[in-house]
Scaffold this motif. Structure first.
Motif, PDB file in Angstrom:
ATOM      1  N   ARG A  57     158.522 119.526  12.768  1.00 31.27           N
ATOM      2  CA  ARG A  57     159.139 118.799  11.662  1.00 31.27           C
ATOM      3  C   ARG A  57     158.056 118.200  10.775  1.00 31.27           C
ATOM      4  NH1 ARG A  57     164.463 118.191  10.215  1.00 31.27           N
ATOM      5  NH2 ARG A  57     164.717 115.997  10.725  1.00 31.27           N
ATOM      6  N   LEU A  58     158.273 118.268   9.473  1.00 32.07           N
ATOM      7  CA  LEU A  58     157.271 117.846   8.504  1.00 32.07           C
ATOM      8  C   LEU A  58     157.860 116.865   7.501  1.00 32.07           C
ATOM      9  CD1 LEU A  58     155.802 121.385   7.634  1.00 32.07           C
ATOM     10  CD2 LEU A  58     154.821 119.721   9.230  1.00 32.07           C
ATOM     11  N   VAL A  59     156.977 116.017   6.957  1.00 23.26           N
ATOM     12  CA  VAL A  59     157.289 115.217   5.776  1.00 23.26           C
ATOM     13  C   VAL A  59     156.190 115.512   4.758  1.00 23.26           C
ATOM     14  CG1 VAL A  59     157.600 112.924   4.787  1.00 23.26           C
ATOM     15  CG2 VAL A  59     158.399 113.386   7.110  1.00 23.26           C
ATOM     16  N   PRO A  60     156.409 116.442   3.827  1.00 21.13           N
ATOM     17  CA  PRO A  60     155.388 116.703   2.814  1.00 21.13           C
ATOM     18  C   PRO A  60     155.268 115.533   1.848  1.00 21.13           C
ATOM     19  CG  PRO A  60     157.362 117.991   2.364  1.00 21.13           C
ATOM     20  CD  PRO A  60     157.585 117.311   3.678  1.00 21.13           C
ATOM     21  N   VAL A  61     154.031 115.134   1.588  1.00 18.60           N
ATOM     22  CA  VAL A  61     153.725 114.072   0.628  1.00 18.60           C
ATOM     23  C   VAL A  61     152.935 114.737  -0.491  1.00 18.60           C
ATOM     24  CG1 VAL A  61     152.623 111.833   0.267  1.00 18.60           C
ATOM     25  CG2 VAL A  61     153.646 112.379   2.494  1.00 18.60           C
ATOM     26  N   GLY A  62     153.605 115.064  -1.584  1.00 12.91           N
ATOM     27  CA  GLY A  62     152.985 115.849  -2.640  1.00 12.91           C
ATOM     28  C   GLY A  62     152.586 114.997  -3.826  1.00 12.91           C
ATOM     29  N   PHE A  63     151.288 115.013  -4.144  1.00  9.39           N
ATOM     30  CA  PHE A  63     150.774 114.297  -5.310  1.00  9.39           C
ATOM     31  C   PHE A  63     150.609 115.254  -6.479  1.00  9.39           C
ATOM     32  CE2 PHE A  63     146.780 113.489  -7.722  1.00  9.39           C
ATOM     33  CZ  PHE A  63     147.239 112.424  -8.492  1.00  9.39           C
ATOM     34  N   SER A  64     151.217 114.927  -7.618  1.00  8.20           N
ATOM     35  CA  SER A  64     151.039 115.676  -8.861  1.00  8.20           C
ATOM     36  C   SER A  64     151.367 117.152  -8.633  1.00  8.20           C
ATOM     37  CB  SER A  64     149.618 115.459  -9.384  1.00  8.20           C
ATOM     38  OG  SER A  64     149.491 115.877 -10.721  1.00  8.20           O
ATOM     39  N   LEU A  65     150.397 118.045  -8.750  1.00  8.27           N
ATOM     40  CA  LEU A  65     150.639 119.471  -8.503  1.00  8.27           C
ATOM     41  C   LEU A  65     151.202 119.697  -7.104  1.00  8.27           C
ATOM     42  CD1 LEU A  65     150.042 122.364  -9.821  1.00  8.27           C
ATOM     43  CD2 LEU A  65     148.053 122.381  -8.301  1.00  8.27           C
ATOM     44  N   GLY A  66     150.737 118.919  -6.144  1.00  6.85           N
ATOM     45  CA  GLY A  66     151.246 119.043  -4.782  1.00  6.85           C
ATOM     46  C   GLY A  66     152.722 118.737  -4.667  1.00  6.85           C
ATOM     47  N   GLY A  67     153.254 117.978  -5.629  1.00  6.71           N
ATOM     48  CA  GLY A  67     154.682 117.708  -5.639  1.00  6.71           C
ATOM     49  C   GLY A  67     155.503 118.963  -5.866  1.00  6.71           C
ATOM     50  N   PHE A  68     154.970 119.911  -6.649  1.00  9.40           N
ATOM     51  CA  PHE A  68     155.676 121.179  -6.857  1.00  9.40           C
ATOM     52  C   PHE A  68     155.744 121.967  -5.548  1.00  9.40           C
ATOM     53  CE2 PHE A  68     153.435 120.910 -11.208  1.00  9.40           C
ATOM     54  CZ  PHE A  68     154.374 120.005 -11.674  1.00  9.40           C
ATOM     55  N   VAL A  69     154.658 121.914  -4.785  1.00 10.75           N
ATOM     56  CA  VAL A  69     154.632 122.606  -3.497  1.00 10.75           C
ATOM     57  C   VAL A  69     155.605 121.940  -2.524  1.00 10.75           C
ATOM     58  CG1 VAL A  69     153.171 123.313  -1.563  1.00 10.75           C
ATOM     59  CG2 VAL A  69     152.242 123.312  -3.891  1.00 10.75           C
TER      60      VAL A  69
END
Length: 261
Positions: A57-69
């Motif tokens: 199980r994951l919680v992605p924390v996407g900053f800027s461009l990483g938010g699209f991922v």
């Protein structure tokens, strides 16, 4: 088992982006990984790769461009995510004007070097007005761009240009979500954050005053406080649940998003 916080950086950012947050967060350290998606040229491919390489199980924390991922990960495998965190990003598809402006930056970086372009052209849009004279912060962001180089910048530009419109995807996401933004962000201003928050069924929006685009480096304590409180409230991190003892003054400051960045 607690989910893994997967930290996904932005354009021309490496793992140094997250170093201040990781130093502040001993309870999070055992369940945090920094994502590497530098070999890919689309959010879709990057998300597929990260889901394959990071099990459980994951919680992605996407900053800027990483938010699209991060948004793409939620669309591809919602059952794998315990939550999603979107930091200084947006959910709109790219525009022709945006793609042209980004290509001009890539061309400049090819001629001058990525770090020089950050210092000479992008810096005023990267941080809050009150941090424009912060030479240490500027040097840190310039150094990341130079370490990654022009090839990575080209791939990041391709990810931004080919991203999907994420608003419908956010509406379809049923899990916990946290939107964190800088109130002085010139790249992804408040209307973009409000737009995302309005689509989320279990969304929380934290807008940090006097913070610009580079939230993880401008305000790591406030970012940590917002993350910690959200994880306590809605995601299965048992080691962050409130205990019977009284919190220390430092813990109270972190939980309130206070303290010097």
């Amino acid at each position: 088992m607690a989910p893994t916080l997967l930290l996904i950086g932005g354009t021309a950012c490496d793992e140094a982006l997250w170093a201040p947050l990781r130093k502040l967060a001993p309870p999070l350290a055992q369940c945090v990984r920094v994502a590497d998606y530098g070999a890919h040229e689309s959010a879709r491919a990057a998300a597929t790769d990260l889901l394959a390489r990071h099990r459980g199980r994951l919680v992605p924390v996407g900053f800027s461009l990483g938010g699209f991922v991060a948004q793409e990960m939620a669309a591809q495998a919602p059952e794998r995510l315990a939550g999603i965190v979107l930091v200084a990003t947006n959910a709109r598809a790219d525009t022709a004007a945006g793609a042209q402006a980004r290509q001009r930056i890539v061309d400049l970086a090819d001629a001058l070097g990525p770090g020089a372009v950050v210092r000479q052209h992008l810096w005023p849009a990267y941080v809050a007005p009150g941090r424009l004279s912060d030479s240490a912060l500027q040097d840190a962001i310039v150094a990341m761009a130079d370490r990654l180089g022009i090839a990575a910048l080209r791939r990041h530009a391709a990810i931004a240009a080919t991203r999907a419109d994420g608003l419908a995807r956010l509406s379809a996401w049923h899990g916990p979500a946290l939107v964190i933004s800088g109130a002085r962000d010139a790249l992804n201003p408040a209307d973009r954050q409000r737009e995302m928050h309005g689509r989320l069924r279990q969304g929380r929006w934290v807008n940090l005053p006097e913070v610009g685009h580079f939230v993880p480096l401008e305000a790591p304590r406030a970012l940590h406080g917002a993350l910690r409180q959200w994880l306590r409230d809605g995601v299965a991190f048992e080691n962050l649940r409130p205990s019977a003892r009284n919190p220390t003054s430092q813990e109270r400051a972190l939980d309130d998003g206070q303290g010097k960045p």
